[in-house]
Design a protein around this motif. Sequence first.
Motif, PDB file in Angstrom:
ATOM      1  N   TYR A  40      27.205 -79.084 -44.839  1.00 50.83           N
ATOM      2  CA  TYR A  40      28.151 -78.055 -44.434  1.00 50.83           C
ATOM      3  C   TYR A  40      28.236 -78.003 -42.916  1.00 50.83           C
ATOM      4  O   TYR A  40      27.220 -77.943 -42.235  1.00 50.83           O
ATOM      5  CB  TYR A  40      27.742 -76.693 -45.018  1.00 50.83           C
ATOM      6  CG  TYR A  40      27.825 -76.730 -46.523  1.00 50.83           C
ATOM      7  CD1 TYR A  40      29.017 -76.416 -47.163  1.00 50.83           C
ATOM      8  CD2 TYR A  40      26.765 -77.165 -47.294  1.00 50.83           C
ATOM      9  CE1 TYR A  40      29.129 -76.503 -48.552  1.00 50.83           C
ATOM     10  CE2 TYR A  40      26.862 -77.257 -48.680  1.00 50.83           C
ATOM     11  CZ  TYR A  40      28.050 -76.923 -49.290  1.00 50.83           C
ATOM     12  OH  TYR A  40      28.160 -77.023 -50.661  1.00 50.83           O
ATOM     13  N   GLY A  41      29.468 -78.047 -42.415  1.00 56.27           N
ATOM     14  CA  GLY A  41      29.701 -78.086 -40.978  1.00 56.27           C
ATOM     15  C   GLY A  41      30.183 -76.759 -40.424  1.00 56.27           C
ATOM     16  O   GLY A  41      30.230 -75.734 -41.117  1.00 56.27           O
ATOM     17  N   LEU A  42      30.582 -76.820 -39.170  1.00 56.32           N
ATOM     18  CA  LEU A  42      31.020 -75.664 -38.409  1.00 56.32           C
ATOM     19  C   LEU A  42      32.035 -74.823 -39.180  1.00 56.32           C
ATOM     20  O   LEU A  42      33.025 -75.340 -39.682  1.00 56.32           O
ATOM     21  CB  LEU A  42      31.644 -76.145 -37.094  1.00 56.32           C
ATOM     22  CG  LEU A  42      32.065 -75.089 -36.096  1.00 56.32           C
ATOM     23  CD1 LEU A  42      30.853 -74.298 -35.623  1.00 56.32           C
ATOM     24  CD2 LEU A  42      32.746 -75.742 -34.903  1.00 56.32           C
ATOM     25  N   GLY A  91      27.515 -71.965 -37.472  1.00 54.03           N
ATOM     26  CA  GLY A  91      28.024 -71.880 -36.112  1.00 54.03           C
ATOM     27  C   GLY A  91      27.725 -73.140 -35.322  1.00 54.03           C
ATOM     28  O   GLY A  91      26.932 -73.997 -35.745  1.00 54.03           O
ATOM     29  N   ALA A  92      28.336 -73.252 -34.165  1.00 53.30           N
ATOM     30  CA  ALA A  92      28.117 -74.401 -33.287  1.00 53.30           C
ATOM     31  C   ALA A  92      26.647 -74.482 -32.884  1.00 53.30           C
ATOM     32  O   ALA A  92      26.006 -73.466 -32.627  1.00 53.30           O
ATOM     33  CB  ALA A  92      28.995 -74.292 -32.048  1.00 53.30           C
ATOM     34  N   GLY A  93      26.123 -75.682 -32.862  1.00 57.00           N
ATOM     35  CA  GLY A  93      24.744 -75.902 -32.458  1.00 57.00           C
ATOM     36  C   GLY A  93      23.718 -75.651 -33.540  1.00 57.00           C
ATOM     37  O   GLY A  93      22.526 -75.859 -33.331  1.00 57.00           O
ATOM     38  N   GLY A 140      26.256 -78.148 -37.792  1.00 55.93           N
ATOM     39  CA  GLY A 140      27.211 -77.336 -37.041  1.00 55.93           C
ATOM     40  C   GLY A 140      27.754 -77.997 -35.801  1.00 55.93           C
ATOM     41  O   GLY A 140      28.635 -77.461 -35.157  1.00 55.93           O
ATOM     42  N   GLY A 141      27.238 -79.186 -35.458  1.00 66.43           N
ATOM     43  CA  GLY A 141      27.735 -79.881 -34.268  1.00 66.43           C
ATOM     44  C   GLY A 141      27.149 -79.314 -32.998  1.00 66.43           C
ATOM     45  O   GLY A 141      26.471 -78.298 -32.997  1.00 66.43           O
ATOM     46  N   ALA A 169      18.938 -80.383 -24.268  1.00 65.78           N
ATOM     47  CA  ALA A 169      19.977 -80.757 -25.230  1.00 65.78           C
ATOM     48  C   ALA A 169      20.507 -82.161 -24.962  1.00 65.78           C
ATOM     49  O   ALA A 169      20.582 -82.610 -23.828  1.00 65.78           O
ATOM     50  CB  ALA A 169      21.121 -79.755 -25.174  1.00 65.78           C
ATOM     51  N   GLN A 170      20.854 -82.819 -26.010  1.00 62.32           N
ATOM     52  CA  GLN A 170      21.422 -84.157 -25.914  1.00 62.32           C
ATOM     53  C   GLN A 170      22.926 -84.071 -25.722  1.00 62.32           C
ATOM     54  O   GLN A 170      23.555 -83.094 -26.108  1.00 62.32           O
ATOM     55  CB  GLN A 170      21.121 -84.940 -27.200  1.00 62.32           C
ATOM     56  CG  GLN A 170      19.650 -85.108 -27.482  1.00 62.32           C
ATOM     57  CD  GLN A 170      18.992 -86.017 -26.468  1.00 62.32           C
ATOM     58  OE1 GLN A 170      19.557 -87.027 -26.076  1.00 62.32           O
ATOM     59  NE2 GLN A 170      17.805 -85.652 -26.039  1.00 62.32           N
TER      60      GLN A 170
END
Length: 185
Positions: A40-42, A91-93, A140-141, A169-170
């Motif tokens: 499951y993504g953002l 959520g993002a991240g 979430g990217g 963070a990368q």
Amino acid sequence: GDGPSLPNPSDNLADLKAIVIDTTVPTILRVTSTTPDGTYGLGASVNIQVVFSEAVSLAGGNLQVALNTGVTVSIAPFTAQTVVNGTYTVGAGQSTSDLNATSPLTLSAGTLRDLAGNTAVRTIPSTQNIANLKAIVIAGGPLPPTNIRVTVYATAVDIEWDPSPSPAAQLAGYNVYRRAPGGAW
């Protein structure tokens, strides 16, 4: 006379009144999800379900389920339920290869009790957590970059940014495109 009648002293109290003394403490049977296994993504919604050993009521606060993505799902007050549900929105991240809840669950305030007033134990049994029962991956990217600084030179452009709130963070997942004036990406 016409006054109230008293029970016969030879009557047994158990025959006159159904008295139940409940000292059994309610517990969590499992924390799981009705969402199908998958990635499951953002922006995706993932169900978080808590199952109790008996009906419990939550008053005066929210039941909080902390997830290993760093997010806490809050479940609003409820009355006499054995199964309660909340929704986690990715959520993002936020990412994890196997979604899981942190034990014990917490309360923002208030009480979580059965009908007899026994306080519920909020510890998740070791083999009855989301990761044991489901295969839900959260992707979430990356977080969007912050503090973007652009410097334009006669023949070049420097673009600098902070990749995320974490210095470690990368930069994986970010794309930088160059477009010639009036040209396509």
